[in-house]
Design a protein around this motif. Structure first.
Motif, PDB file in Angstrom:
ATOM      1  N   HIS A 100       0.771  -1.169   0.155  1.00 13.43           N
ATOM      2  CA  HIS A 100      -0.044  -0.050  -0.123  1.00 13.43           C
ATOM      3  C   HIS A 100       0.977   1.127   0.147  1.00 13.43           C
ATOM      4  N   ARG A 101       0.395   2.081  -0.716  1.00 12.21           N
ATOM      5  CA  ARG A 101       1.635   3.234  -0.995  1.00 12.21           C
ATOM      6  C   ARG A 101       1.731   4.130   0.249  1.00 12.21           C
ATOM      7  N   ARG A 102       0.993   4.275   1.098  1.00 11.50           N
ATOM      8  CA  ARG A 102       1.249   4.965   2.381  1.00 11.50           C
ATOM      9  C   ARG A 102       1.231   3.964   3.496  1.00 11.50           C
ATOM     10  N   ARG A 103       2.345   4.117   4.303  1.00 10.53           N
ATOM     11  CA  ARG A 103       2.733   3.188   5.121  1.00 10.53           C
ATOM     12  C   ARG A 103       1.872   3.914   6.513  1.00 10.53           C
ATOM     13  N   ARG A 104       1.062   3.047   7.284  1.00  8.18           N
ATOM     14  CA  ARG A 104       0.717   3.602   8.410  1.00  8.18           C
ATOM     15  C   ARG A 104       1.723   3.380   9.616  1.00  8.18           C
ATOM     16  N   ALA A 105       1.960   4.413  10.403  1.00  6.28           N
ATOM     17  CA  ALA A 105       2.642   4.062  11.645  1.00  6.28           C
ATOM     18  C   ALA A 105       1.722   3.811  12.616  1.00  6.28           C
ATOM     19  N   SER A 106       2.307   3.422  13.528  1.00  5.76           N
ATOM     20  CA  SER A 106       1.601   2.771  14.782  1.00  5.76           C
ATOM     21  C   SER A 106       0.733   3.932  15.385  1.00  5.76           C
ATOM     22  N   TYR A 107      -0.213   3.510  16.131  1.00  4.43           N
ATOM     23  CA  TYR A 107      -1.353   4.438  16.896  1.00  4.43           C
ATOM     24  C   TYR A 107      -0.472   5.527  17.700  1.00  4.43           C
ATOM     25  N   ALA A 108       0.587   4.946  18.452  1.00 11.30           N
ATOM     26  CA  ALA A 108       1.480   5.728  19.417  1.00 11.30           C
ATOM     27  C   ALA A 108       2.224   6.610  18.563  1.00 11.30           C
ATOM     28  N   THR A 109       3.105   6.037  17.611  1.00 13.71           N
ATOM     29  CA  THR A 109       3.744   6.965  16.750  1.00 13.71           C
ATOM     30  C   THR A 109       3.061   8.207  16.031  1.00 13.71           C
ATOM     31  N   ARG A 110       1.906   7.777  15.868  1.00 16.01           N
ATOM     32  CA  ARG A 110       1.055   8.897  15.134  1.00 16.01           C
ATOM     33  C   ARG A 110       0.763  10.240  16.215  1.00 16.01           C
TER      34      ARG A 110
END
Ligand code: HEM
Length: 223
Positions: A100-110
């Motif tokens: 998937h083009r956008r990598r989703r950072a973890s909840y804590a990181t975001r």
């Protein structure tokens, strides 16, 4: 030697942990100092005056305050620069791109990234509001912080800005305190529960202590 430490991921995380703890100490003192607003304008304004005379008569007026400001600015810059570099490193570390083009950072990181950005913007607003008076809603008077604070929390947007920032402070400290403990090697299997509890209590006390001031003005307890 310093260069090698700074270039390493552990070095940058240590800089984040130590600068974070310096800012945390300031926040605890600032929150306790703010609560003096519940004892009236005389006591609150006298406290603000004292901040300018700490260390006297050895230190000239505002010398200690400027020293604190220099340490705080250094901590904010060190914290932000290492956070930025760590997040770049994190993205580069992945050899092949995600499907998937956008990598989703973890909840804590975001939460930490956005919380940090919100707090950085808040500090600028806060200084322009209550230290220089540039964006202040009422007739700003330096040396009269009691009235200035009451003016700020007499507008809807003042309350919204500060309440959002205070929630961001709580969330940031909750995760940041825990991360700092891991980086500095304080964590262990037996201690982790206690550290998590300490992070929760600290975050809750700071948020509640800060929020008490706008709530005090909104409810008319402070006027
Ligand atoms: C309800 C919450 C808050 C209130 C009522 C409040 C109030 C104030 C006031 C009245 C001043 C000016 C003091 C003076 O000039 O004598 C001040 C300065 C300052 N506050 Fe806050 N504050 C709050 C939250 C925060 C938070 C969350 C932060 C950091 C994230 C913060 C960081 C600072 C800084 C860095 C200064 C400048 C200190 C200096 O260099 O003189 N404040 N605050």
């Amino acid at each position: 030697m310093a260069r090698t430490v700074w270039d390493s991921t552990v070095g940058k995380k240590t800089v984040m942990a130590v600068s974070g703890l310096v800012m945390l100490l300031y926040l605890v003192a600032h929150m306790i100092g703010n609560l003096k607003i519940f004892f009236g304008s005389g006591e609150f304004n006298a406290y603000a005056h004292w901040l300018r005379t700490i260390g006297g008569p050895v230190m000239h007026e505002e010398w200690t305050l400027w020293l604190i400001r220099v340490v705080l600015v250094a901590a904010v810059v060190a914290h932000a620069v290492s956070a930025y570099q760590l997040s770049r490193r994190d993205i580069r570390a992945r050899p092949t791109p995600y499907a998937h083009r956008r990598r989703r950072a973890s909840y804590a990181t975001r939460t930490m990234r956005w919380g940090g950005i919100i707090l950085g913007l808040f500090i600028v607003w806060h200084l322009l509001d209550l230290t220089t008076g540039t964006v202040h809603s009422g007739g700003f008077e330096s040396g009269k912080p009691y009235q200035n604070v009451v003016d700020t929390f007499s507008t809807w947007y003042g309350n919204v800005i500060y309440l959002v920032a205070m929630l961001a402070v709580g969330l940031h400290i909750r995760h940041g305190f825990w991360s700092a403990a891991q980086t500095l090697g304080v964590g262990s299997r037996s201690r982790d529960r206690a550290l998590k509890a300490a992070a929760n209590v600290l975050a809750l006390l700071l948020t509640a202590g800060f929020i008490a001031v706008p709530v005090g003005v909104m409810t008319g307890v402070v006027s």
